[in-house]
Design a protein around this motif. Sequence first.
Motif, short mmCIF file in Angstrom:
data_model
loop_
_atom_site.label_atom_id
_atom_site.label_comp_id
_atom_site.label_asym_id
_atom_site.label_seq_id
_atom_site.Cartn_x
_atom_site.Cartn_y
_atom_site.Cartn_z
N GLU A 73 0.81 -1.21 0.00
CA GLU A 73 0.00 0.00 0.00
C GLU A 73 0.85 1.27 0.00
O GLU A 73 0.39 2.33 -0.42
CB GLU A 73 -0.93 0.01 1.21
CG GLU A 73 -2.03 -1.05 1.18
CD GLU A 73 -1.52 -2.42 1.60
OE1 GLU A 73 -0.33 -2.55 1.96
OE2 GLU A 73 -2.32 -3.38 1.57
N ASP A 74 2.09 1.16 0.46
CA ASP A 74 2.97 2.34 0.49
C ASP A 74 3.30 2.85 -0.91
O ASP A 74 3.70 4.00 -1.08
CB ASP A 74 4.28 2.01 1.22
CG ASP A 74 4.06 1.70 2.69
OD1 ASP A 74 3.03 2.15 3.24
OD2 ASP A 74 4.91 1.02 3.29
N GLU A 75 3.14 1.99 -1.90
CA GLU A 75 3.45 2.37 -3.29
C GLU A 75 2.21 2.77 -4.07
O GLU A 75 2.16 2.67 -5.29
CB GLU A 75 4.17 1.22 -4.01
CG GLU A 75 5.62 1.05 -3.62
CD GLU A 75 5.81 0.40 -2.27
OE1 GLU A 75 6.69 0.84 -1.50
OE2 GLU A 75 5.07 -0.56 -1.99
#
Length: 245
Positions: A73-75
Amino acid sequence: MKEICQCNCSVPAVAYRTPWCNLLCGGEAFEILHLWYKLAVLREEVKKRSSYLGKLRRTEEAQHLLDLIAMTEDEEDLFVPFAKAAMSDVFDVLHTYMPKREKALFWREGKETAVFTDIPELPDPPVVFHAGQYVEYNGELYMAIEDGSSDDFAGKLVPTEDYRDSIHYGLNWKYCGSNINAVEPLDTAIFEALVARIIYKWLTYSYPDEAPRYLNEWNECMEQIRHRCNILNGPQIVNRIPRIF
């Protein structure tokens, strides 16, 4: 995910399914095969496969490369443009089979949803909605078939499936004359192509050594899409007039 929209066949169609169904089925005698892919499902599949890849790759310094290769999800800031680019790349193959008279490619339609409840303790200002807009009322999703508001919505909302935040393709086809058995394989090939393309783009940044593998997988999926579109539409018969020379 797939949906068969029939406008001139014996199988009845469900009335008013998406904000753009009337564009695809604008009163003319043809059928539409609607294929759509939730971004949340694609995101989870990309995360799963890239995580497995990271677990199985190691170096002399590290037992695995999970943190390096997994697309999480960080990307999100990279996933969204990668997914949109993948959608457009698949279009290059599908455009031959798409309606020429109407728009049949949609990206993240219906993101703007009107939300309201009838809880007395929340005296918010009236929420206005318009025909063709998604409306979330008391936690349930509806489609507005007329303009209205949270003070005037009786008879103006119909229940709908959640098509929001998805990739959509509409393909011309003949339900009564095509090979319906090809629908599921075609749907699978498009999903696999989208996933492979997103992972390939991600690996060009995170781990270029693995990128060619997913580029090959992408190319294989594109060939499968071409092949299965041809199966879906059946043999192309060319009528020729015999001539004596």
